[in-house]
Design a protein around this motif. Structure first.
Motif, mmCIF file in Angstrom:
data_model
loop_
_atom_site.group_PDB
_atom_site.id
_atom_site.type_symbol
_atom_site.label_atom_id
_atom_site.label_comp_id
_atom_site.label_asym_id
_atom_site.label_seq_id
_atom_site.Cartn_x
_atom_site.Cartn_y
_atom_site.Cartn_z
ATOM 1 N N THR A 165 0.833 -1.198 0.000
ATOM 2 C CA THR A 165 0.000 0.000 0.000
ATOM 3 C C THR A 165 0.865 1.244 0.000
ATOM 4 N N ARG A 166 0.266 2.338 -0.399
ATOM 5 C CA ARG A 166 0.881 3.648 -0.259
ATOM 6 C C ARG A 166 -0.042 4.502 0.616
ATOM 7 N N ILE A 167 0.509 5.548 1.194
ATOM 8 C CA ILE A 167 -0.282 6.421 2.065
ATOM 9 C C ILE A 167 -0.356 7.798 1.445
ATOM 10 N N GLU A 168 -1.564 8.284 1.254
ATOM 11 C CA GLU A 168 -1.814 9.614 0.717
ATOM 12 C C GLU A 168 -2.450 10.468 1.799
ATOM 13 N N GLY A 169 -1.813 11.572 2.136
ATOM 14 C CA GLY A 169 -2.303 12.416 3.209
ATOM 15 C C GLY A 169 -1.495 12.202 4.478
ATOM 16 N N GLU A 170 -1.859 12.922 5.532
ATOM 17 C CA GLU A 170 -1.131 12.887 6.795
ATOM 18 C C GLU A 170 -1.705 11.808 7.708
ATOM 19 N N ALA A 171 -0.883 10.789 8.012
ATOM 20 C CA ALA A 171 -1.292 9.709 8.923
ATOM 21 C C ALA A 171 -0.125 9.388 9.853
ATOM 22 N N PRO A 172 0.247 10.323 10.748
ATOM 23 C CA PRO A 172 1.442 10.121 11.587
ATOM 24 C C PRO A 172 1.340 8.897 12.495
ATOM 25 N N TRP A 173 0.125 8.457 12.844
ATOM 26 C CA TRP A 173 -0.010 7.285 13.710
ATOM 27 C C TRP A 173 0.420 5.990 13.018
ATOM 28 N N LEU A 174 0.588 6.053 11.697
ATOM 29 C CA LEU A 174 1.029 4.880 10.943
ATOM 30 C C LEU A 174 2.521 4.908 10.633
ATOM 31 N N ASP A 175 3.234 5.932 11.120
ATOM 32 C CA ASP A 175 4.657 6.067 10.805
ATOM 33 C C ASP A 175 5.466 4.843 11.242
ATOM 34 N N ARG A 190 -5.897 6.527 2.115
ATOM 35 C CA ARG A 190 -6.070 7.936 1.775
ATOM 36 C C ARG A 190 -6.723 8.675 2.950
ATOM 37 N N VAL A 191 -6.004 9.658 3.491
ATOM 38 C CA VAL A 191 -6.515 10.469 4.595
ATOM 39 C C VAL A 191 -6.983 11.790 4.014
ATOM 40 N N THR A 192 -8.279 11.991 3.974
ATOM 41 C CA THR A 192 -8.844 13.156 3.295
ATOM 42 C C THR A 192 -10.228 13.481 3.839
ATOM 43 N N PRO A 193 -10.598 14.766 3.855
ATOM 44 C CA PRO A 193 -11.974 15.118 4.222
ATOM 45 C C PRO A 193 -12.954 14.920 3.076
ATOM 46 N N ARG A 194 -12.445 14.634 1.884
ATOM 47 C CA ARG A 194 -13.314 14.476 0.720
ATOM 48 C C ARG A 194 -14.092 13.172 0.815
ATOM 49 N N ALA A 195 -15.290 13.183 0.288
ATOM 50 C CA ALA A 195 -16.159 12.010 0.358
ATOM 51 C C ALA A 195 -15.548 10.847 -0.430
ATOM 52 N N TRP A 196 -15.692 9.656 0.083
ATOM 53 C CA TRP A 196 -15.214 8.444 -0.586
ATOM 54 C C TRP A 196 -16.077 8.175 -1.813
ATOM 55 N N ASP A 197 -15.434 7.842 -2.915
ATOM 56 C CA ASP A 197 -16.179 7.620 -4.159
ATOM 57 C C ASP A 197 -16.522 6.157 -4.390
ATOM 58 N N GLY A 198 -16.245 5.302 -3.394
ATOM 59 C CA GLY A 198 -16.631 3.906 -3.508
ATOM 60 C C GLY A 198 -15.569 3.005 -4.116
ATOM 61 N N ARG A 199 -14.407 3.527 -4.418
ATOM 62 C CA ARG A 199 -13.358 2.696 -5.010
ATOM 63 C C ARG A 199 -12.911 1.621 -4.016
ATOM 64 N N VAL A 204 -10.228 4.739 2.961
ATOM 65 C CA VAL A 204 -10.381 6.181 3.172
ATOM 66 C C VAL A 204 -10.629 6.470 4.649
ATOM 67 N N ILE A 205 -9.834 7.368 5.190
ATOM 68 C CA ILE A 205 -9.956 7.813 6.579
ATOM 69 C C ILE A 205 -10.165 9.323 6.557
ATOM 70 N N HIS A 206 -11.237 9.767 7.204
ATOM 71 C CA HIS A 206 -11.580 11.190 7.194
ATOM 72 C C HIS A 206 -11.071 11.888 8.452
ATOM 73 N N PRO A 207 -10.208 12.907 8.304
ATOM 74 C CA PRO A 207 -9.870 13.734 9.474
ATOM 75 C C PRO A 207 -11.048 14.658 9.778
ATOM 76 N N ALA A 332 -9.738 22.971 7.811
ATOM 77 C CA ALA A 332 -8.387 23.078 8.338
ATOM 78 C C ALA A 332 -7.499 22.023 7.695
ATOM 79 N N ALA A 333 -6.194 22.205 7.813
ATOM 80 C CA ALA A 333 -5.256 21.272 7.195
ATOM 81 C C ALA A 333 -5.222 19.932 7.921
#
Length: 598
Positions: A165-175, A190-199, A204-207, A332-333
């Motif tokens: 896997t790859r990590i997209e977005g900020e996920a420091p707890w997985l470092d 993928r760590v994002t506030p954007r809605a999951w598109d069902g892929r 998808v983890i929402h901050p 927020a970021a």
């Protein structure tokens, strides 16, 4: 993972108490539950299976110091939805083993590691993902939410099968997690506030990084006006729920317009002057987010974005500002701690501890204590309310400072704190509830912040009720409660009420029967009662009922002397129909007043 409810440590015998106390130090508000009659702890219970099932059903994390098989058999009938089960662990009495049993998605393995570290042992973790990766990928930390648990399970299954896997977005707890990583991996976290598109190739983890500011005239007060004429709303509660649903719908529409997931919402922000609007509380509950309040200044711009300028303490981007719709969104970021946004509505909860025994305190009172930031009361009663957390502020005072204490409680609560006022017995029976309401009536006219405080009064078991229950049912028919203290009312009033109650043949429960300052008043009261009652009338004397060293005694009115009573004695004088019969235990009696008259 946020543990909103302190865990319950459940033990069966004295041999587990030392280990239980060591574990208790890890969790604020945590209590040790022990089998009644076998060991003294914080909370007694009478039957293990029923107690564990009750804790589980209420979502309370359970740390049981007994064999794992015992715990499994007790809660097995309740196992249905893995996604909502609380953490359940079995720990050896001597602390030599820590076994997480249930609640993998609620952080049970995190708890297992915490407890094992405190006991200097290795946790018996068996979850494949945890063992392979060193963390539960499906259990993000507080401030983050998994978009879809079913997809998450498939994702972890693919990783265990050999995918990277790859990590997209900020996920420091997985470092530090031992995840198989590759920049070219098909799968992505993928760590994002954007809605999951069902892929199906994304986890998808929402901050929780979005704040919605709502202005009441457009989204709240108008909704209330609309629903006041809605014939389908049968009550005020129905109308407020409907208004809250409409406010929540406006917020969801704004999120959807910008492709943001509802799970990315961190808080609902509204103007401070509308703290007491129940529709807003209903909207926040509908959205499952905290409700926060801000008071913008003139330099903060036009509503509703001015609320964001006034309240947010982190850099943010305004995504949506529609005054007509009454909502503005800020992104927020990183995940936002809602406690840094504006402030909460303050709460003041007046509770009764009951007569003193922990098992006679109503659950709602214990919940209020667990959630409190500040605890006020007479010092003796505050000590009885323990154990308390180290971060809770305790304001103990003299027993005669009732009004000052009540005003102090409102001052604290009006700043957004969660305050508990402690009484013994029932707070509405010769106790603090009346003083709190008197302070509110006097102060609310000049202090709007006091009026906004969320006030609740939680009943308790009064001394009269506790004494009556031990004796049988002497209050089984009409009765009254009288305080013999003349500190707050003249003795002439007490005499008048005694005479009327005695003449009416009411059972009478005497509070504050005698003290060093009032050594003669009980005798005076008894002289009045004896004018209307036979010398054989049954009298129940309960001293420290519900506390260690309690005593219960039944005596005839003609034999009763003031020397038989002190300030800690509840005196219940029967009516002409009150009777008694042997209970077969140590020469004692059951005392009761029939529910009929001849």
């Amino acid at each position: 993972m946020a543990r909103l409810t302190p865990p319950a440590i459940v033990i069966l015998g004295a041999g587990a108490l030392e280990t239980a106390r060591r574990i208790q130090m890890l969790y604020a508000g945590c209590q040790v539950h022990a089998l009644q009659g076998r060991v003294e702890a914080d909370v007694p219970y009478t039957e293990l299976r029923a107690h564990l099932c009750d804790l589980y059903a209420r979502g309370t994390p359970i740390i049981a110091l007994c064999a794992a098989g015992i715990v499994i058999r007790c809660v097995a009938p309740l196992l249905s939805n893995k996604g909502v089960e609380p953490p359940v662990l079995a720990v050896a009495e001597d602390g030599s083993a820590v076994v997480p049993l249930l609640g993998g998605l609620a952080g049970v393995n995190v708890m297992a590691r915490e407890i094992a570290a405190a006991l200097t042992v290795s946790p018996a973790i068996t979850t494949s993902g945890e063992l392979r990766f060193g963390t539960c990928v499906l259990n993000p930390p507080e401030g983050y939410a998994l978009a879809d648990i079913a997809q998450g399970k498939r994702f972890v299954s693919d990783l265990l099968a050999g995918e990277s896997t790859r990590i997209e977005g900020e996920a420091p707890w997985l470092d530090d997690a031992q995840l198989p990583r590759s920049e070219s991996a098909r799968l992505a976290i993928r760590v994002t506030p954007r809605a999951w598109d069902g892929r199906d190739d994304e986890l998808v983890i929402h901050p929780r990084s979005v704040v919605a500011a709502v202005t009441v005239p457009a989204a709240g007060e108008q909704s209330n006006t609309d629903t006041n004429t809605d014939s389908g709303a049968n009550s005020s509660a129905d109308r407020q729920t409907a208004s809250g649903a409409r406010i929540a719908a406006v917020v969801r529409e704004a999120l959807d317009a910008h492709g943001l997931a509802p799970l990315s919402l961190a808080a609902l922000l509204v103007p401070s002057e509308h703290m007491a609007n129940p529709a807003l509380a209903s909207a926040a509950a509908n959205l499952n987010v905290p409700l926060r309040f801000a008071q913008p200044g003139p330099e903060d711009g036009e509503p509703p974005s001015n609320l964001l300028h006034a309240a947010l303490r982190v850099p943010y981007q305004t995504l949506h500002d529609d005054a007509d719709a009454g909502v503005a969104l800020a992104l927020a970021a990183l995940a936002i701690d809602p406690h840094t946004i504006g402030r909460a509505r303050g709460r003041l909860t007046v509770i009764g501890l009951g007569p003193g025994s922990a098992d006679l305190m109503v659950p709602a009172a214990r919940t209020a204590l667990n959630e409190a930031t500040d605890i006020l009361g007479y010092e003796t009663y505050v000590k009885m309310a323990g154990p308390l957390r180290a971060d809770q502020r305790v304001h103990g005072t003299d027993n005669r400072e009732e009004m000052q204490r009540a005003r102090h409680a409102f001052e604290l609560a009006s700043t957004g704190r969660s305050v508990v006022m402690v009484s013994s017995g029932d707070p509405g029976v010769f106790a603090m509830a009346a003083a709190v309401l008197e302070a509110l009536e006097e102060g609310a006219s000049t202090n709007a912040d006091w009026r906004a405080v969320q006030l609740a009064i939680v009943p308790g078991v009064s001394a009269a009720m506790a004494t009556a229950a031990q004796a049988g049912a002497p209050l089984g028919h009409d009765f009254c409660m009288l305080s013999l203290s003349d500190n707050l009312k003249p003795w002439s009033i007490i005499e008048k009420r005694l005479r009327h109650a005695a003449e009416a043949d009411l059972v009478m429960a005497f509070y504050n029967p005698i003290s060093r300052a009032r050594p003669c008043q009980l005798d005076k009261a008894l002289d009045i009662v004896r004018e209307f009652r036979a010398a054989t009338t049954k009298v129940v004397l309960g001293r420290d009922i519900g506390r260690a060293g309690s005593t219960l005694r039944t005596i005839a009115l003609g034999e009763l002397r003031s020397s038989d009573v002190d300030m800690r004695t509840m005196v219940i004088v029967g009516s002409s129909t009150t009777r008694a019969f042997a209970n077969g235990i140590d020469g004692g009696e059951w005392v009761y007043t029939p529910r009929w008259y001849e």
